[in-house]
Design a protein around this motif. Structure first.
Motif, short mmCIF file in Angstrom:
data_model
loop_
_atom_site.label_atom_id
_atom_site.label_comp_id
_atom_site.label_asym_id
_atom_site.label_seq_id
_atom_site.Cartn_x
_atom_site.Cartn_y
_atom_site.Cartn_z
N LEU A 11 0.84 -1.20 0.00
CA LEU A 11 0.00 0.00 0.00
C LEU A 11 0.88 1.26 0.00
N VAL A 12 1.87 1.28 0.90
CA VAL A 12 2.71 2.46 1.04
C VAL A 12 3.55 2.69 -0.22
N GLU A 13 4.04 1.61 -0.82
CA GLU A 13 4.79 1.75 -2.08
C GLU A 13 3.89 2.31 -3.18
N GLY A 14 2.66 1.83 -3.20
CA GLY A 14 1.68 2.32 -4.19
C GLY A 14 1.42 3.81 -4.00
N LEU A 15 1.29 4.24 -2.75
CA LEU A 15 1.04 5.66 -2.46
C LEU A 15 2.24 6.50 -2.91
N PHE A 37 -10.57 -0.11 11.80
CA PHE A 37 -11.53 0.97 11.56
C PHE A 37 -12.68 0.53 10.66
N ILE A 38 -12.67 -0.75 10.26
CA ILE A 38 -13.73 -1.26 9.37
C ILE A 38 -14.31 -2.54 9.96
N SER A 39 -15.40 -3.04 9.39
CA SER A 39 -16.03 -4.24 9.94
C SER A 39 -15.19 -5.48 9.61
N ASP A 40 -15.36 -6.52 10.41
CA ASP A 40 -14.61 -7.77 10.22
C ASP A 40 -14.73 -8.30 8.80
N ALA A 41 -15.93 -8.19 8.24
CA ALA A 41 -16.20 -8.75 6.90
C ALA A 41 -15.33 -8.10 5.82
N LEU A 42 -14.88 -6.87 6.07
CA LEU A 42 -14.10 -6.15 5.04
C LEU A 42 -12.60 -6.17 5.30
N ARG A 43 -12.21 -6.87 6.38
CA ARG A 43 -10.80 -6.79 6.80
C ARG A 43 -9.81 -7.18 5.72
N LYS A 44 -10.22 -8.10 4.84
CA LYS A 44 -9.27 -8.53 3.80
C LYS A 44 -8.97 -7.42 2.80
N PHE A 45 -9.82 -6.37 2.80
CA PHE A 45 -9.60 -5.24 1.89
C PHE A 45 -8.92 -4.06 2.58
N ALA A 46 -8.56 -4.24 3.85
CA ALA A 46 -8.09 -3.10 4.67
C ALA A 46 -6.94 -2.34 4.03
N TYR A 47 -6.03 -3.04 3.35
CA TYR A 47 -4.85 -2.36 2.79
C TYR A 47 -4.91 -2.20 1.27
N ASP A 48 -6.13 -2.36 0.71
CA ASP A 48 -6.34 -1.98 -0.69
C ASP A 48 -6.46 -0.47 -0.71
N ASP A 49 -6.03 0.15 -1.80
CA ASP A 49 -6.14 1.61 -1.86
C ASP A 49 -7.52 2.02 -2.36
N ASN A 50 -8.53 1.73 -1.53
CA ASN A 50 -9.92 2.03 -1.86
C ASN A 50 -10.65 2.57 -0.65
N ALA A 51 -11.69 3.38 -0.93
CA ALA A 51 -12.61 3.76 0.15
C ALA A 51 -13.44 2.51 0.47
N LEU A 52 -13.90 2.37 1.70
CA LEU A 52 -14.72 1.22 2.08
C LEU A 52 -15.93 1.70 2.87
N PRO A 53 -17.05 0.97 2.78
CA PRO A 53 -18.22 1.40 3.55
C PRO A 53 -18.02 1.20 5.05
N ILE A 54 -18.52 2.14 5.84
CA ILE A 54 -18.60 1.96 7.30
C ILE A 54 -20.09 2.05 7.65
N GLU A 55 -20.45 2.14 8.91
CA GLU A 55 -21.88 2.19 9.26
C GLU A 55 -22.53 3.48 8.77
N CYS A 56 -23.88 3.47 8.79
CA CYS A 56 -24.69 4.65 8.51
C CYS A 56 -24.47 5.20 7.09
N ALA A 57 -24.19 4.32 6.14
CA ALA A 57 -24.01 4.68 4.72
C ALA A 57 -22.88 5.69 4.50
N GLN A 58 -21.87 5.67 5.37
CA GLN A 58 -20.73 6.57 5.21
C GLN A 58 -19.52 5.74 4.76
N THR A 59 -18.37 6.39 4.56
CA THR A 59 -17.19 5.65 4.09
C THR A 59 -15.95 6.03 4.89
#
Ligand code: SAH
Length: 212
Positions: A11-15, A37-59
């Motif tokens: 991730l850091v090299e990509g940045l 900072f994200i739900s367990d279900a999304l943990r595998k995407f934690a270090y992808d360089d993408n926004a991810l959904p959090i609660e209350c339809a926010q990101t």
């Protein structure tokens, strides 16, 4: 599966290759456990360089966006920073890691509560308030820097008024699809404006933002 360290390094090299050259920012991103900072279900995407959904339809913002805005803010240890849009608390953690004294405002109660528990649990001392951040946080003003992590229709004048002379406001301004990143520096006589790239944020909702 890649080891956590390997994912973080990628991730850091990509940045870095996308233009983030500030070593302190890259180190903060490497060190902060984004998976917390994200739900367990999304943990595998934690270090992808993408926004991810959090609660209350926010990101939680894309790491590149967090790194870019933080690099523009040019944080010095001891800077007093106001963040509008606590969300997951990730951006606040990055600012805190860089030695800033962070004040953060969130308008959604559930997100405010989550961040109020998570940040101290991870050792980040951030002052958080549940309120409409388009009005700033008057009691602790003036701030060295203000960062808005939601897309605004215009620059809220309350925020500008809560900056010290020489202080800067970094805010995405545009319609609800895309926003241009503005940097506004308060001078003795007025303001200087600078523009950066386009980004896509969730809307800033409030008295000086979009209407709910
Ligand atoms: N900085 C966050 C990004 C969260 S998305 C992170 O690192 O995860 C933007 C956040 O801004 C959302 O949580 C949304 O509820 C919040 N927000 C929108 N309008 C707001 C307002 N007027 N005052 C405070 N927070 C606001």
């Amino acid at each position: 599966m890649l080891l956590l360290e390997e994912e973080k390094r990628k991730l850091v090299e990509g940045l870095w290759s996308k233009g983030i050259k500030d070593e302190n920012v890259l180190k903060a991103i490497y060190d902060i456990p984004r998976e917390k900072f994200i739900s367990d279900a999304l943990r595998k995407f934690a270090y992808d360089d993408n926004a991810l959904p959090i609660e209350c339809a926010q990101t939680i913002s894309q790491p590149f966006t967090v790194a870019y805005m933080t690099q523009v803010l040019d944080i010095k240890p001891g800077d007093k920073i106001l963040e509008i849009g606590t969300g997951s608390g990730y951006q606040a953690a990055v600012l805190c890691k860089l030695g800033a004294e962070v004040y953060s405002v969130e308008r959604i109660e559930k997100l405010f509560e989550n961040a109020s528990i998570l940040l101290p649990e991870l050792g980040f001392k951030v002052h958080i308030k549940l309120d409409d951040g388009t009005l700033g946080w008057e009691e602790n003003a003036p701030y060295d820097k203000i960062i808005v992590t939601a897309g605004a229709p215009d620059i809220p004048h309350h925020l500008v008024e809560q900056l010290i002379i020489g202080g800067k406001l970094v805010i995405p301004v545009g319609d609800q699809q895309t926003q241009k990143l503005f940097e506004l520096t308060r001078t003795e006589t007025g303001f200087e404006k600078k523009f950066y790239d386009y980004f896509k944020f969730v809307p800033l909702i409030g008295a000086e933002g979009w209407k709910a």
